[in-house]
Design a protein around this motif. Structure first.
Motif, PDB file in Angstrom:
ATOM      1  N   PHE A 236       0.826  -1.207   0.000  1.00 54.38           N
ATOM      2  CA  PHE A 236       0.000   0.000   0.000  1.00 54.38           C
ATOM      3  C   PHE A 236       0.867   1.267   0.000  1.00 54.38           C
ATOM      4  O   PHE A 236       0.447   2.318  -0.503  1.00 54.38           O
ATOM      5  N   PHE A 237       2.063   1.170   0.571  1.00 53.41           N
ATOM      6  CA  PHE A 237       2.986   2.306   0.527  1.00 53.41           C
ATOM      7  C   PHE A 237       3.286   2.675  -0.920  1.00 53.41           C
ATOM      8  O   PHE A 237       3.208   3.845  -1.308  1.00 53.41           O
ATOM      9  N   SER A 243       0.458   6.826  -6.978  1.00 54.32           N
ATOM     10  CA  SER A 243      -0.849   7.355  -7.361  1.00 54.32           C
ATOM     11  C   SER A 243      -0.690   8.661  -8.126  1.00 54.32           C
ATOM     12  O   SER A 243       0.095   9.526  -7.746  1.00 54.32           O
ATOM     13  N   TYR A 244      -1.472   8.794  -9.198  1.00 55.75           N
ATOM     14  CA  TYR A 244      -1.414  10.004 -10.018  1.00 55.75           C
ATOM     15  C   TYR A 244      -2.507  11.010  -9.644  1.00 55.75           C
ATOM     16  O   TYR A 244      -2.575  12.093 -10.221  1.00 55.75           O
ATOM     17  N   ASN A 250      -5.391   8.801  -1.381  1.00 54.08           N
ATOM     18  CA  ASN A 250      -6.169   8.720  -0.139  1.00 54.08           C
ATOM     19  C   ASN A 250      -6.666   7.302   0.132  1.00 54.08           C
ATOM     20  O   ASN A 250      -6.724   6.869   1.287  1.00 54.08           O
ATOM     21  N   GLU A 251      -7.016   6.588  -0.922  1.00 57.65           N
ATOM     22  CA  GLU A 251      -7.479   5.199  -0.746  1.00 57.65           C
ATOM     23  C   GLU A 251      -6.363   4.319  -0.204  1.00 57.65           C
ATOM     24  O   GLU A 251      -6.575   3.504   0.700  1.00 57.65           O
ATOM     25  N   ALA A 252      -5.150   4.479  -0.750  1.00 59.70           N
ATOM     26  CA  ALA A 252      -4.007   3.685  -0.286  1.00 59.70           C
ATOM     27  C   ALA A 252      -3.650   4.039   1.155  1.00 59.70           C
ATOM     28  O   ALA A 252      -3.368   3.158   1.973  1.00 59.70           O
TER      29      ALA A 252
END
Length: 274
Positions: A236-237, A243-244, A250-252
């Motif tokens: 998840f890190f 993430s773009y 925020n989900e991760a």
């Protein structure tokens, strides 16, 4: 140095063996030790590993010159670079307390005109800086600056060789970096990425006070997984790091918070400080 051979070759020196290797190593400069040994055995010589090492190095020095000779040619190289690559930059810094002492090389900064144009015309205003140790008799550190082009590939824009990596050498690097690349468009924010090396950050904050600082995720992850081990957390890190958009990030981060709130606080603090 005299190398003691077997009965098929009463006596041979490393210089003699090196001369036999020069011809073949001009065509094969990365010749392996086994290749060197096979070549010397044709002359009835059975050298030890140390003799192979010495003869190989002497042959390479004969072909390429020694490190000391190369350093003495740097002023000539700088002049050739300026003459043959107009609008490029090559700055050499020497240590010479007075005129009675021979100058001692400390640093060199180089960036070619093509690198400057490539960065200004085809890259994002996102620059990564790092340093690595150099191997060899004189040591030193290679400092580099790279950007991302339109294909999201690494594009080298400047490099320097210095005596060490600290605030002083990085400040020297950024001084000429700013001088060469000049003031950038104020409407485009400039972002610098580093490995959180304190001297580096302090140096560019002095020269580029308006630049935004970011840190290498690999270094953050190394500290993160040491304090919060686990494949799921690490997964998840990297999802958050890659993430773009804000939604994916925020989900991760929410997933990390559900697994370990202390790990979430750790990463949230780092992201806010960046």
């Amino acid at each position: 140095h005299t190398c003691v051979m077997d009965k098929h070759c009463a006596e041979a020196t490393c210089d003699w063996m090196a001369k036999k290797l020069v011809g073949v190593m001009r065509d094969h400069p990365i010749m392996t030790s086994k290749g060197v040994e096979a070549k010397l055995r044709k002359y009835g010589v059975k050298p030890s590993k140390m003799q192979i090492f010495r003869a190989k190095n002497k042959a390479l020095n004969e072909i390429e010159g020694t490190h000391a000779e190369s350093y003495s040619k740097l002023p000539s190289y700088a002049e050739l670079l300026r003459n043959n690559n107009p609008n490029s930059i090559c700055k050499i810094h020497y240590d010479r307390p007075n005129l009675l002492i021979e100058p001692k090389f400390l640093r060199i900064f180089i960036s070619f005109r093509a690198q400057k144009l490539g960065f200004l015309e085809g890259c994002r205003p996102f620059v990564g800086f790092d340093g690595c140790f150099l191997k060899g008799p004189f040591g030193g550190v290679l400092l580099t600056a790279v950007a991302l082009d339109a294909n999201n590939s690494i594009f080298s824009i400047a490099f320097a060789v210095t005596e060490c990596e600290n605030k002083d050498t990085w400040r020297w690097f950024f001084y000429y970096f700013q001088e060469f690349f000049g003031p950038l468009d104020n409407n485009i924010p400039l972002t610098f990425m580093s490995d959180r090396q304190k001297g580096l950050n302090l140096a560019y904050e002095e020269i580029f006070p308006d630049a935004t600082g970011r840190h290498f995720c690999r270094h953050i992850c190394s500290n993160f997984k040491f304090q919060f081990p686990g494949i799921l957390l690490r997964s998840f890190f990297w999802k958050a790091a890659k993430s773009y958009d804000v939604v994916g990030y925020n989900e991760a981060m929410a997933s990390i918070k559900d697994i370990n709130i202390a790990a979430w606080r750790y990463l949230d603090k780092i992201s806010r400080s960046s």
